[in-house]
Design a protein around this motif. Structure first.
Motif, PDB file in Angstrom:
ATOM      1  N   LEU A 157      68.794  48.546  40.872  1.00 27.39           N
ATOM      2  CA  LEU A 157      68.553  47.179  41.801  1.00 27.39           C
ATOM      3  C   LEU A 157      68.923  47.212  42.870  1.00 27.39           C
ATOM      4  O   LEU A 157      69.009  47.044  44.420  1.00 27.39           O
ATOM      5  N   SER A 158      70.190  47.946  43.254  1.00 24.55           N
ATOM      6  CA  SER A 158      70.287  49.037  44.750  1.00 24.55           C
ATOM      7  C   SER A 158      69.378  49.619  45.686  1.00 24.55           C
ATOM      8  O   SER A 158      69.400  49.769  46.680  1.00 24.55           O
ATOM      9  N   LEU A 159      69.092  50.631  44.859  1.00 25.04           N
ATOM     10  CA  LEU A 159      67.846  51.515  45.654  1.00 25.04           C
ATOM     11  C   LEU A 159      66.430  50.899  45.700  1.00 25.04           C
ATOM     12  O   LEU A 159      66.157  51.693  46.211  1.00 25.04           O
ATOM     13  N   ALA A 160      66.404  49.462  44.875  1.00 22.64           N
ATOM     14  CA  ALA A 160      64.925  48.582  44.589  1.00 22.64           C
ATOM     15  C   ALA A 160      64.812  48.244  46.396  1.00 22.64           C
ATOM     16  O   ALA A 160      65.446  48.101  46.943  1.00 22.64           O
ATOM     17  N   PRO A 161      62.942  48.162  46.818  1.00 19.95           N
ATOM     18  CA  PRO A 161      63.144  48.120  47.729  1.00 19.95           C
ATOM     19  C   PRO A 161      63.530  46.538  48.471  1.00 19.95           C
ATOM     20  O   PRO A 161      62.572  45.528  46.975  1.00 19.95           O
ATOM     21  N   LYS A 162      63.761  46.041  49.353  1.00 18.70           N
ATOM     22  CA  LYS A 162      64.678  44.493  49.591  1.00 18.70           C
ATOM     23  C   LYS A 162      63.212  43.413  49.647  1.00 18.70           C
ATOM     24  O   LYS A 162      62.223  44.513  50.240  1.00 18.70           O
ATOM     25  N   PRO A 163      63.076  42.715  49.121  1.00 14.95           N
ATOM     26  CA  PRO A 163      61.606  41.642  48.973  1.00 14.95           C
ATOM     27  C   PRO A 163      61.930  41.029  50.705  1.00 14.95           C
ATOM     28  O   PRO A 163      62.754  41.041  51.324  1.00 14.95           O
ATOM     29  N   GLY A 165      61.476  46.728  35.605  1.00 13.66           N
ATOM     30  CA  GLY A 165      61.466  45.245  36.156  1.00 13.66           C
ATOM     31  C   GLY A 165      62.169  45.473  36.971  1.00 13.66           C
ATOM     32  O   GLY A 165      62.031  44.408  38.419  1.00 13.66           O
ATOM     33  N   VAL A 166      63.165  45.433  37.739  1.00 11.96           N
ATOM     34  CA  VAL A 166      64.259  45.315  38.815  1.00 11.96           C
ATOM     35  C   VAL A 166      63.098  45.901  40.013  1.00 11.96           C
ATOM     36  O   VAL A 166      63.227  45.370  41.454  1.00 11.96           O
ATOM     37  N   ILE A 167      62.763  47.245  39.905  1.00 10.30           N
ATOM     38  CA  ILE A 167      61.948  47.639  41.370  1.00 10.30           C
ATOM     39  C   ILE A 167      60.360  46.881  41.192  1.00 10.30           C
ATOM     40  O   ILE A 167      59.486  47.250  41.972  1.00 10.30           O
ATOM     41  N   GLY A 168      59.890  46.611  40.750  1.00 12.77           N
ATOM     42  CA  GLY A 168      58.823  45.290  40.359  1.00 12.77           C
ATOM     43  C   GLY A 168      57.403  46.862  39.649  1.00 12.77           C
ATOM     44  O   GLY A 168      56.122  46.337  39.957  1.00 12.77           O
ATOM     45  N   LEU A 177      66.959  39.867  36.965  1.00 15.61           N
ATOM     46  CA  LEU A 177      68.163  40.361  37.308  1.00 15.61           C
ATOM     47  C   LEU A 177      68.281  40.540  38.832  1.00 15.61           C
ATOM     48  O   LEU A 177      69.598  39.869  39.313  1.00 15.61           O
ATOM     49  N   PRO A 178      67.251  40.438  39.409  1.00 12.87           N
ATOM     50  CA  PRO A 178      67.584  40.465  41.463  1.00 12.87           C
ATOM     51  C   PRO A 178      68.544  38.739  41.197  1.00 12.87           C
ATOM     52  O   PRO A 178      68.893  38.381  42.283  1.00 12.87           O
ATOM     53  N   GLY A 179      67.609  38.003  40.911  1.00 19.15           N
ATOM     54  CA  GLY A 179      68.411  36.364  40.877  1.00 19.15           C
ATOM     55  C   GLY A 179      69.269  36.408  40.050  1.00 19.15           C
ATOM     56  O   GLY A 179      69.817  34.914  40.437  1.00 19.15           O
TER      57      GLY A 179
END
Lengths: 199, 197
Positions: free
Chosen positions: A193-199, B84-87, B138-140
């Motif tokens: 989650l922390s490494l995922a690109p921010k929307p 799922g988290v990184i889409g 998770l992101p929400g």
């Protein structure tokens, strides 16, 4: 209204319940307790402490005595760094280390002492540095960091003792490995989650 | 009389003015994140039966599957969650979750005993679907780390429930009960797949 009635009204008003906030962030509990609660209230710290404690306990505390000393010393160094620097943003590294150590606990291999020392050094250093609370300074900060140091030692010792104690029967070793896999899984997810690109 | 009215008014005003904290989102922060994560696998029956089936199958296969499967599952589930988290899209997630109940339940019901690595691969593939479903939430979450800790622990406890029930295989009647349990899980999976459940 008589004096008795006023007294009764005052008593009733006093009895009106208000919300008791255990972690009112965190006013009124003093800076030492504020620091003491810090590793408990930061889930990433709690995960790393659990992972490192289980890991060192699983490897056998007697065999890895040097790593225990390294952890204690590195924590002190980290807290000293935290005294001078605020918010170095180490949470991603803390999560990466807890994922790695959690995975090691799940796999339960025999790790060379040198690697145990390196892991303990990294964990102590990161936890100490990441314990800085930016809004505090001076004696308040000192008390808070001291509290965090105490909590870090105790929170590492509990899982260490647990892993060492539950190291006799097969099902006990399995239980420790399963907890390790839980730590690794939780850390990996939030790392993503922390490494995922921010929307 | 006038004094009494004034006193009553003063008392009423005092009680109205006395305010306590208005909490809009009681489940916020670490606690809220943990609870919502913990409940996520439990409130979905498709997750529940599949997780119990993993534990059942592990116990049915005996050592080392009894611990390898519950260790492999959360780790691979985390990988699915990360996707799922990184889409990264995973096709037919809900179908995969329902199919996991059918396949894992059937494995127990028909007493299938493959090599441990095959069992681990089967469980791992389905773990990706379950992880993806959790990961997209998770992101929400109020606190993503507490959420993930909650759902990993909850998943592990469901495995333990399956293992505890699966340990009945030591007795002949218990073995029948465990296989019947596997059959029910497989049937439930068919229900999820067809939309009946």
């Amino acid at each position: 209204m008589s004096g008795k009635h006023y007294a009764l009204v005052c008593l009733l008003v006093l009895l009106v319940p208000a919300t008791a906030l255990a972690h009112s962030p965190i006013q009124g509990i003093g800076n030492f307790y504020n620091g003491l609660l810090h590793p408990v209230l930061v889930p990433a710290h709690l995960l790393l402490l659990l992972a490192v404690g289980l890991f060192l306990g699983q490897q056998g505390p007697k065999r890895v005595e040097l790593a225990l000393g390294a952890f204690a010393a590195a924590t002190v160094v980290g807290l000293v760094v935290a005294w001078f620097a605020n918010d170095l943003g180490l949470e991603t590294l803390v999560l990466a280390l807890s994922a790695t150590v959690g995975l090691l606990v799940a796999m339960s291999p025999h790790i060379a002492l040198t690697w145990c020392v390196i892991i303990a050094l990294l964990a102590g250093l990161m936890l100490g540095i990441d314990s800085a609370q930016a809004e505090l300074s001076g004696q308040d900060k000192l008390a808070s960091l001291f509290g965090s140091g105490v909590a870090i030692y105790f929170l590492a010792l509990y899982p260490l003792a647990m892993a060492d104690y539950f190291n006799q029967k097969a099902w006990q070793k399995i239980g420790i490995r399963i907890v390790g896999s839980w730590v690794a899984a939780s850390s990996l997810l939030v790392l993503a989650l922390s490494l995922a690109p921010k929307p | 009389m006038k004094t009494r009215h004034f006193s009553s008014l003063a008392l009423a005003t005092l009680l109205v003015v006395y305010t306590s904290t208005a909490i809009a989102h009681e489940g916020s922060g670490i606690t809220g994140g943990f609870i919502s994560g913990f409940l996520h696998p439990i409130v979905g029956w498709d997750h529940v039966v599949a997780m119990v089936a993993v534990g059942l199958w592990g116990a049915f296969l005996g050592s080392p599957a009894i611990w390898i499967l519950p260790v492999v599952f959360p780790l691979v589930m985390a990988f699915g969650g990360a996707l799922g988290v990184i889409g990264v899209p995973v096709p037919a997630v809900e179908t995969g979750i329902a199919a996991s109940a059918v396949v894992l339940g059937a494995m127990v019901a028909f007493a299938v005993r493959p090599a441990i690595w095959i069992a681990a691969v089967i469980v791992g593939v389905f773990a990706i679907f379950h992880g993806h479903a959790h990961g997209t939430e998770l992101p929400g979450a109020a606190n993503p780390l507490a959420y993930s800790i909650g759902f990993v622990i909850s998943t592990g406890l469901l495995h333990l429930s399956g293992i505890a029930f699966g340990l009945l295989v030591r007795w002949p009647a218990g073995k029948i009960a465990v296989q019947a349990g596997g059959g029910l899980i497989a049937l439930a999976g068919v229900g999820f797949l067809t939309g009946i459940l």
